[in-house]
Design a protein around this motif. Sequence first.
Motif, PDB file in Angstrom:
ATOM      1  N   LEU A 152      36.407  47.869  52.960  1.00 17.10           N
ATOM      2  CA  LEU A 152      36.941  48.471  51.747  1.00 17.10           C
ATOM      3  C   LEU A 152      38.329  47.906  51.436  1.00 17.10           C
ATOM      4  O   LEU A 152      38.635  47.593  50.279  1.00 17.10           O
ATOM      5  N   GLY A 153      39.156  47.761  52.455  1.00 18.26           N
ATOM      6  CA  GLY A 153      40.484  47.193  52.241  1.00 18.26           C
ATOM      7  C   GLY A 153      40.425  45.769  51.737  1.00 18.26           C
ATOM      8  O   GLY A 153      41.173  45.394  50.818  1.00 18.26           O
ATOM      9  N   LEU A 154      39.539  44.958  52.310  1.00 18.31           N
ATOM     10  CA  LEU A 154      39.407  43.575  51.859  1.00 18.31           C
ATOM     11  C   LEU A 154      38.858  43.518  50.440  1.00 18.31           C
ATOM     12  O   LEU A 154      39.305  42.689  49.633  1.00 18.31           O
ATOM     13  N   MET A 155      37.914  44.392  50.107  1.00 17.46           N
ATOM     14  CA  MET A 155      37.388  44.428  48.740  1.00 17.46           C
ATOM     15  C   MET A 155      38.519  44.700  47.752  1.00 17.46           C
ATOM     16  O   MET A 155      38.605  44.068  46.680  1.00 17.46           O
ATOM     17  N   GLY A 156      39.424  45.623  48.097  1.00 18.19           N
ATOM     18  CA  GLY A 156      40.547  45.913  47.215  1.00 18.19           C
ATOM     19  C   GLY A 156      41.463  44.714  47.033  1.00 18.19           C
ATOM     20  O   GLY A 156      41.903  44.411  45.920  1.00 18.19           O
ATOM     21  N   GLU A 157      41.751  44.015  48.107  1.00 17.90           N
ATOM     22  CA  GLU A 157      42.620  42.837  48.006  1.00 17.90           C
ATOM     23  C   GLU A 157      41.955  41.737  47.179  1.00 17.90           C
ATOM     24  O   GLU A 157      42.604  41.087  46.352  1.00 17.90           O
ATOM     25  N   LEU A 158      40.663  41.520  47.396  1.00 18.27           N
ATOM     26  CA  LEU A 158      39.962  40.484  46.625  1.00 18.27           C
ATOM     27  C   LEU A 158      39.860  40.873  45.157  1.00 18.27           C
ATOM     28  O   LEU A 158      39.942  40.007  44.269  1.00 18.27           O
ATOM     29  N   TRP A 159      39.685  42.166  44.884  1.00 20.00           N
ATOM     30  CA  TRP A 159      39.646  42.609  43.488  1.00 20.00           C
ATOM     31  C   TRP A 159      40.975  42.295  42.808  1.00 20.00           C
ATOM     32  O   TRP A 159      40.996  41.789  41.677  1.00 20.00           O
ATOM     33  N   LEU A 160      42.086  42.586  43.488  1.00 14.36           N
ATOM     34  CA  LEU A 160      43.375  42.305  42.874  1.00 14.36           C
ATOM     35  C   LEU A 160      43.612  40.807  42.755  1.00 14.36           C
ATOM     36  O   LEU A 160      44.177  40.336  41.760  1.00 14.36           O
ATOM     37  N   LEU A 161      43.172  40.032  43.737  1.00 18.58           N
ATOM     38  CA  LEU A 161      43.293  38.576  43.633  1.00 18.58           C
ATOM     39  C   LEU A 161      42.556  38.076  42.399  1.00 18.58           C
ATOM     40  O   LEU A 161      43.075  37.244  41.633  1.00 18.58           O
ATOM     41  N   ASP A 162      41.342  38.576  42.184  1.00 19.35           N
ATOM     42  CA  ASP A 162      40.571  38.191  41.006  1.00 19.35           C
ATOM     43  C   ASP A 162      41.302  38.592  39.726  1.00 19.35           C
ATOM     44  O   ASP A 162      41.344  37.833  38.750  1.00 19.35           O
ATOM     45  N   ARG A 163      41.914  39.780  39.733  1.00 17.10           N
ATOM     46  CA  ARG A 163      42.664  40.240  38.555  1.00 17.10           C
ATOM     47  C   ARG A 163      43.881  39.360  38.308  1.00 17.10           C
ATOM     48  O   ARG A 163      44.181  39.013  37.163  1.00 17.10           O
ATOM     49  N   LEU A 164      44.573  38.977  39.353  1.00 14.65           N
ATOM     50  CA  LEU A 164      45.748  38.108  39.194  1.00 14.65           C
ATOM     51  C   LEU A 164      45.362  36.730  38.657  1.00 14.65           C
ATOM     52  O   LEU A 164      46.124  36.103  37.926  1.00 14.65           O
ATOM     53  N   MET A 165      44.174  36.281  38.994  1.00 13.34           N
ATOM     54  CA  MET A 165      43.720  34.979  38.495  1.00 13.34           C
ATOM     55  C   MET A 165      43.449  35.018  37.000  1.00 13.34           C
ATOM     56  O   MET A 165      43.339  33.961  36.366  1.00 13.34           O
ATOM     57  N   GLN A 166      43.346  36.213  36.434  1.00 17.45           N
ATOM     58  CA  GLN A 166      43.145  36.342  34.992  1.00 17.45           C
ATOM     59  C   GLN A 166      44.466  36.369  34.229  1.00 17.45           C
ATOM     60  O   GLN A 166      44.482  36.429  33.006  1.00 17.45           O
ATOM     61  N   THR A 167      45.580  36.353  34.960  1.00 23.98           N
ATOM     62  CA  THR A 167      46.903  36.303  34.330  1.00 23.98           C
ATOM     63  C   THR A 167      47.335  34.854  34.224  1.00 23.98           C
ATOM     64  O   THR A 167      46.570  33.930  34.546  1.00 23.98           O
ATOM     65  N   ARG A 168      48.577  34.656  33.818  1.00 23.70           N
ATOM     66  CA  ARG A 168      49.080  33.280  33.684  1.00 23.70           C
ATOM     67  C   ARG A 168      49.163  32.558  35.033  1.00 23.70           C
ATOM     68  O   ARG A 168      49.286  31.332  35.080  1.00 23.70           O
ATOM     69  N   LEU A 169      49.066  33.315  36.132  1.00 24.77           N
ATOM     70  CA  LEU A 169      49.079  32.667  37.441  1.00 24.77           C
ATOM     71  C   LEU A 169      47.866  31.774  37.641  1.00 24.77           C
ATOM     72  O   LEU A 169      47.939  30.742  38.301  1.00 24.77           O
ATOM     73  N   GLY A 170      46.737  32.176  37.059  1.00 23.64           N
ATOM     74  CA  GLY A 170      45.520  31.414  37.269  1.00 23.64           C
ATOM     75  C   GLY A 170      45.157  31.354  38.750  1.00 23.64           C
ATOM     76  O   GLY A 170      45.438  32.274  39.518  1.00 23.64           O
ATOM     77  N   ALA A 171      44.575  30.223  39.151  1.00 23.87           N
ATOM     78  CA  ALA A 171      44.146  30.079  40.537  1.00 23.87           C
ATOM     79  C   ALA A 171      45.322  30.053  41.508  1.00 23.87           C
ATOM     80  O   ALA A 171      45.150  30.291  42.706  1.00 23.87           O
ATOM     81  N   ALA A 172      46.516  29.783  41.006  1.00 19.94           N
ATOM     82  CA  ALA A 172      47.693  29.787  41.869  1.00 19.94           C
ATOM     83  C   ALA A 172      47.961  31.166  42.462  1.00 19.94           C
ATOM     84  O   ALA A 172      48.782  31.315  43.376  1.00 19.94           O
ATOM     85  N   ALA A 173      47.255  32.190  41.965  1.00 20.77           N
ATOM     86  CA  ALA A 173      47.408  33.532  42.527  1.00 20.77           C
ATOM     87  C   ALA A 173      47.059  33.565  44.003  1.00 20.77           C
ATOM     88  O   ALA A 173      47.537  34.439  44.734  1.00 20.77           O
ATOM     89  N   VAL A 174      46.239  32.615  44.473  1.00 21.04           N
ATOM     90  CA  VAL A 174      45.880  32.615  45.892  1.00 21.04           C
ATOM     91  C   VAL A 174      47.114  32.409  46.757  1.00 21.04           C
ATOM     92  O   VAL A 174      47.177  32.883  47.902  1.00 21.04           O
ATOM     93  N   ASP A 175      48.128  31.727  46.228  1.00 23.35           N
ATOM     94  CA  ASP A 175      49.365  31.535  46.988  1.00 23.35           C
ATOM     95  C   ASP A 175      50.133  32.842  47.146  1.00 23.35           C
ATOM     96  O   ASP A 175      50.974  32.973  48.045  1.00 23.35           O
TER      97      ASP A 175
END
Length: 335
Positions: A152-175
């Motif tokens: 559940l914790g990892l799902m939450g982190e991945l959900w937010l990572l996916d959300r951040l990738m929809q911002t101007r950060l793009g794929a750089a959100a992984v950093d």
Amino acid sequence: MTGWTEEGILRSWRVLTRQEGGEDWQFVHLADIGPVSIEVGCRFPGGREALIVSFPRTMSAGPGGLPDGRGFDVVLLREEAMFRDRMAISLVRRLEGSLDIFTVMAADVLRCLEATDTRNPRDLADAFIGRVADWQTFMSRKRRPLSSERQLGLMGELWLLDRLMQTRLGAAAVDCWQGPLHAAQDFLIGAGAVEVKSSLAGRTFLARINSLEQLDADRTPLFLAALRFDVADDGTDLVGMVAHLRERMAEAGLSRVFEALLLLSGYDDDHAEHYRRKLSLLDARAFLVDAHFPCLRRQAVPQQVRKVVYTLDVDALEQPALPLDDALSELGIDP
């Protein structure tokens, strides 16, 4: 700040592996961090990648007890001419060691050194050895399926990572995803940070706070993101979320970093059969962790207390919650 990146370190290693000759080692200088010199190298035969961190010889015998690496060797370079007046510690990937993990480890160790408050050689050496020991501990763990709570914790982190990738950060959100690298918060965004906590519907939202530093940090603004999921047939399971992000990372050329971070999070494809619970996001809120936020703070805890883990009742918080998009805007990334 140098801005170490995994891809930059990999490029240096690729150049060195093409230069095999009669020598046992090839080196290229990366940078200096105060009195510490940083080189990348390759050890032949086999072209095994290495990171070399050298300190002034005036440190005498050097830090006590080099960690016994798993997937990498930790050795003192005593015979190489360029290090004869220095104490040089080399991390060398073993042939069976994962290059993805080793690359992420190298970048993380360098970031740790650069973030150390002091430029005293002994303190830098202690920080370096400590970080390498942390990685040794991680690589020594037996890989078991994630518990329901950790899924559940990892799902939450991945959900937010996916959300951040929809911002101007793009794929750089992984950093920004630094939780797998032992950072106090899950995401470091500019000068701010986001700690992600997840819960299931129908339960009191109890968030496990794993350290004093998690909600008592110098980073600002600092947000606690509270995600509530429901078990639903039309939801997404952890395997599906990983597959979705793998596609996005492949398009951006960031698969290597993402795969290493997944492994560091405990996710292994061999355990996929255990990760089929489908979840649907019901609610995503954010709380600004300011001076009025109810959490334990270092200044109020006796110095003799070295580690703290406690539980926060998120449903009982009196602070007003922000929509997550508002929190992202305050972090400087417009949704």
